[in-house]
Design an enzyme around this catalytic site. Sequence first.
Site, PDB file in Angstrom:
ATOM      1  N   GLU A 144      41.985  35.598  44.368  1.00 22.43           N
ATOM      2  CA  GLU A 144      41.444  35.531  43.008  1.00 22.43           C
ATOM      3  C   GLU A 144      42.397  34.901  42.011  1.00 22.43           C
ATOM      4  O   GLU A 144      42.000  34.063  41.208  1.00 22.43           O
ATOM      5  CB  GLU A 144      41.080  36.931  42.488  1.00 22.43           C
ATOM      6  CG  GLU A 144      39.750  37.463  42.927  1.00 22.43           C
ATOM      7  CD  GLU A 144      39.789  37.973  44.342  1.00 22.43           C
ATOM      8  OE1 GLU A 144      40.900  38.046  44.890  1.00 22.43           O
ATOM      9  OE2 GLU A 144      38.732  38.274  44.895  1.00 22.43           O
ATOM     10  N   HIS A 213      34.653  49.630  42.893  1.00 26.20           N
ATOM     11  CA  HIS A 213      33.566  48.671  42.701  1.00 26.20           C
ATOM     12  C   HIS A 213      32.712  49.021  41.500  1.00 26.20           C
ATOM     13  O   HIS A 213      31.660  48.444  41.314  1.00 26.20           O
ATOM     14  CB  HIS A 213      32.670  48.611  43.943  1.00 26.20           C
ATOM     15  CG  HIS A 213      33.271  47.815  45.050  1.00 26.20           C
ATOM     16  ND1 HIS A 213      34.133  48.340  45.963  1.00 26.20           N
ATOM     17  CD2 HIS A 213      33.137  46.505  45.377  1.00 26.20           C
ATOM     18  CE1 HIS A 213      34.508  47.404  46.813  1.00 26.20           C
ATOM     19  NE2 HIS A 213      33.924  46.280  46.483  1.00 26.20           N
TER      20      HIS A 213
END
Lengths: 408, 432
Positions: A144, A213
């Site tokens: 990322e 998440h």
Amino acid sequence: MASIFQGVGTATTLSSSTSFDTNKFHLSSRRSLSERKVSFVVVRSDAGKMNVGLNKIGGRADQLVTNAVATKPDTSAASTASKSGHELLLFEALREGLEEEMERDSRVCIMGEDVGHYGGSYKVSKGLAPKYGDLRVLDTPIAENAFTGMGIGAAMMGLRPIIEGMNMGFLLLAFNQISNNCGMLHYTSGGQFKIPVVIRGPGGVGRQLGAEHSQRLESYFQSIPGIQMVACSTPYNAKGLMKAAIRSDNPVILFEHVLLYNLKETIPDEEYVLNLEEAEMVRPGEHITILTYSRMRYHVMQAAKTLVNKGYDPEVIDIRSLKPFDLHTIGNSVKKTHRVLIVEECMRTGGIGASLTAAINENFHDFLDAPIVCLSSQDVPTPYAGTLEEWTVVQPPQIVAVVEQLCR
Amino acid sequence: MAFAGAKIIQPSLPLIHTTTRSPDNTLLSDPSFLSSPFLGSTRTLRLTQSISPAQRRSASPVVAVSDVFKEKKLKSNTNLLLTKEEGLQVYEDMILGRAFEDMCAQMYYRGKMFGFVHLYNGQEAVSSGFIKLLKKEDSVVSTYRDHVHALSKGVPARAVMSELFGKKTGCCRGQGGSMHMFSAEHNVLGGFAFIGEGIPVATGAAFASKYRREVLKEADCDHVTLAFFGDGTCNNGQFFECLNMAALWKLPIIFVVENNLWAIGMSHLRSTSDPEIWKKGPAFGMPGVHVDGMDVLKVREVAKEAIGRARRGEGPTLVECETYRFRGHSLADPDELRDPAEKARYAARDPITALKKYLIESKLANEAELKAIEKKIDEVVEDAVEFADESPAPSRSQLLENVFADPRGFGIGPDGSYRCEDPKFTQGTAQV
């Protein structure tokens, strides 16, 4: 990082209605997997002032259809959904926006994990890689920080990348690039380089996805100078905000919500681009201003139904622009109702609600008849168990209770 | 694209497991031998042996190189490595770098510039060796030790000095400072304070170049990107992530490691399990090259090859330049940790002195011409200081100007108009 939440099983339909009958609002409890029906009201904000503002800056006023003028619930029509529209789900609306912009400008490209061949973990970029090629819809390795930085470097050299975080939480790994480079490079380079990136992805509390998440990064990113943040909540504003974010020369973070991807709505056939800095009037009212965004909008509307039955008249505004706040729409509302309730999914500490409370206190203190109440998620890592998860997030009964108390 | 791993051309020194610094150790007669009494890698750096000027022309330009490079015929022996014009250009660039940095030190101690200033003295061969081969459209990405990279790329000394003084005539309008040199005109993409954070940006610039060629069909777009960073950065995740992506997509980028053996006070050997950085290239599928970074001609040879590769679309290269900074990490660093003997060894290999010797001995230039260049550069640097001194500081109105490319990002104010239309914004007094 490999888990993927497809959001299946929550078929949500939004039937667009041209009447503003608020009795049509019902949103079944989020634990039920049965169909949810929400009548969606699209309203127009005061377009006049906005256009003046835009033209002064010499913006792209010709392409922009500002979102609407406030109408009273009992007048009919004036829905921006034109009579001929097409029905689609929110993720399809995002894709439409993406595709239209990629068609229009060949410098627009997408990069992220599984955006290409897989079509995106939530199918937002499905079908785009076969159409535009592997370089324009780039499947990145799981890095990322590096690929966000890569997007920023590409943007500095003239491209317009859309960087997808498979889940917003993963962008924590890209924080270095987002904070230092994305937000700051335009300034530290003395204005020489602009960074027209769009960073997007699903976030928010889903269905038992676990703590990592289920993060809401808007609170972490909001202090970064030089970026804009918007949150979409309906197919209509999802497409409009996506297009606006891509066309903007500023770096924009577009927050989507995992549970909203399957919302259905009829959106116009003709092209429209929304205003990144404007809030959306969802339901005009007189008694109290409820400010919300993303998924909590639906909890608020569900609570609104209860409140209306009890005789209250809440004004609901979807702030949409998390940074900067649309102080005009919010201010006008506060001046009218004198009471503010903020309902958000962000954490209590340092969240968007905290900033919004400060902003309203600073700017509209004289107009308040009661302290601002901010309903946020508990400062708790989202638990896995369904019952616990439900209690970390704000639920409609809480909203009703607070409104009743504030409006006493 | 299989790389069997790097081969070492020069006869190798045996791996030393002792960590004493005994002067009796015959291997220490090799001026570049390095050992450390501290914990860390027990391997020594595989370094160049000393090369006398006479040998320089006949010696191979590189010490260690992966297989792919070995296949190339390396220019050596009778040919001169560069023309007179090129030689003078490179010499002038290195002199400019050195003189400028020395002036920075002076100005810093006189209170004209503040904060963190990282000087490049000793490493000029890397900057001049690489950047002088670039076109204007090629990009350079650097770290906080970026003054000389900017100068080599063509940013005027005046603009860099003004930026250091924090004046509005600086290349970044005084908003960046020493560690953030940017130039859109000369494609200098920064100037980054955190190590490693420029490498993804460089990868993005290379990606944009490939994108232009393949998607936008600008067939002649063969722009390459150079990413400069140090030995400390080579232990950082962003480095490895970008090596992977660059090799994966064959991006036109060259990763230039300026291995000066020290990351502030952390010796490279103490922080790195395998100190031979060039080996990390083949692990990702790109050639890894180790070159003597104190010798501008060697650097130039390697650079030519690497840049050529990138331009032809053959992908990235990792080049490790063994170099040394004569000053401390920054002007705030007392530089007490490094062994004076080590500093002396590298001072003897000063790249500017070496090039001067070469130019004179190979009759490419004479003393007078070189002196003229030095004098000219002195004037350029003096002029830069004068210009910076006389330039105005940024006015208040500049404070909010560059926060957003599109100033509507400041939002809509309570009165309904965009906040950026408020005159307080142009005056810089608005609260943001």
